[in-house]
Scaffold this motif. Structure first.
Motif, short mmCIF file in Angstrom:
data_model
loop_
_atom_site.label_atom_id
_atom_site.label_comp_id
_atom_site.label_asym_id
_atom_site.label_seq_id
_atom_site.Cartn_x
_atom_site.Cartn_y
_atom_site.Cartn_z
N VAL A 58 0.85 -1.19 0.00
CA VAL A 58 0.00 0.00 0.00
C VAL A 58 0.88 1.24 0.00
N MET A 59 0.42 2.26 -0.67
CA MET A 59 1.07 3.57 -0.64
C MET A 59 0.05 4.59 -0.14
N ARG A 60 0.49 5.48 0.72
CA ARG A 60 -0.42 6.41 1.36
C ARG A 60 0.16 7.81 1.36
N VAL A 98 -4.48 11.14 4.43
CA VAL A 98 -5.21 11.83 3.37
C VAL A 98 -5.85 10.83 2.41
N ALA A 99 -5.03 9.89 1.94
CA ALA A 99 -5.53 8.92 0.97
C ALA A 99 -4.60 7.73 0.93
N ILE A 131 -8.85 2.09 -3.14
CA ILE A 131 -8.57 3.47 -2.76
C ILE A 131 -9.47 3.91 -1.62
N ASN A 132 -8.89 4.67 -0.71
CA ASN A 132 -9.66 5.30 0.35
C ASN A 132 -9.21 6.75 0.51
N TYR A 133 -10.17 7.60 0.84
CA TYR A 133 -9.90 9.02 1.06
C TYR A 133 -10.42 9.46 2.42
N ILE A 171 -5.96 10.05 -5.73
CA ILE A 171 -4.72 9.30 -5.58
C ILE A 171 -4.61 8.28 -6.72
N SER A 172 -3.40 8.06 -7.20
CA SER A 172 -3.17 7.05 -8.23
C SER A 172 -1.77 6.50 -8.03
#
Length: 120
Positions: free
Chosen positions: A33-35, A48-49, A57-59, A69-70
């Motif tokens: 995961v990248m955040r 944030v995301a 994806i979550n925001y 986010i991508s």
């Protein structure tokens, strides 16, 4: 070792846009995961995301509809497109990633942060 480097921050007027980038490099086998987090002066760091390798994806509620986010798995990179920026979005934005490195352990890595200032 794994390094995360953010870029793309700067000064923008309210209502403007910025695109942040986070590039991971080093002994990477895969990134789970990248955040994106942010921390404003005198406040705690907040999420944030997030985006998983599979694209889930979550925001945070405070950016829904404004931020996107991508990620590019081939480039080990994540991005945060920020539109309709508000003064309250002013903060240092950090990227983190859960990485399986060549030791085959999952570890969490942080970038150094990039400053975003929204002001007229």
């Amino acid at each position: 070792q794994v390094q995360l480097v953010e870029s793309g921050g700067g000064l923008v007027q309210p209502g403007g846009s910025l695109r942040l980038s986070c590039a991971a490099s080093g002994n990477i086998l895969s990134i789970n995961v990248m955040r994106w987090y942010r921390q404003a002066p005198g406040k705690e760091r907040e999420l944030v995301a997030s985006i998983t390798s599979g694209g889930d994806i979550n925001y945070a509620d405070f950016v829904k509809g404004r931020f996107t986010i991508s990620r590019d798995n081939a480039k080990n990179s994540a991005y945060l497109q920020m539109n309709s920026l508000k003064p309250e979005d002013t903060a240092v934005y950090f990227c983190d990633a859960i990485v399986m490195d060549t030791s085959r352990y999952l570890r969490r890595y942080w970038g150094q942060g990039t400053q975003v200032t929204v002001s007229s």
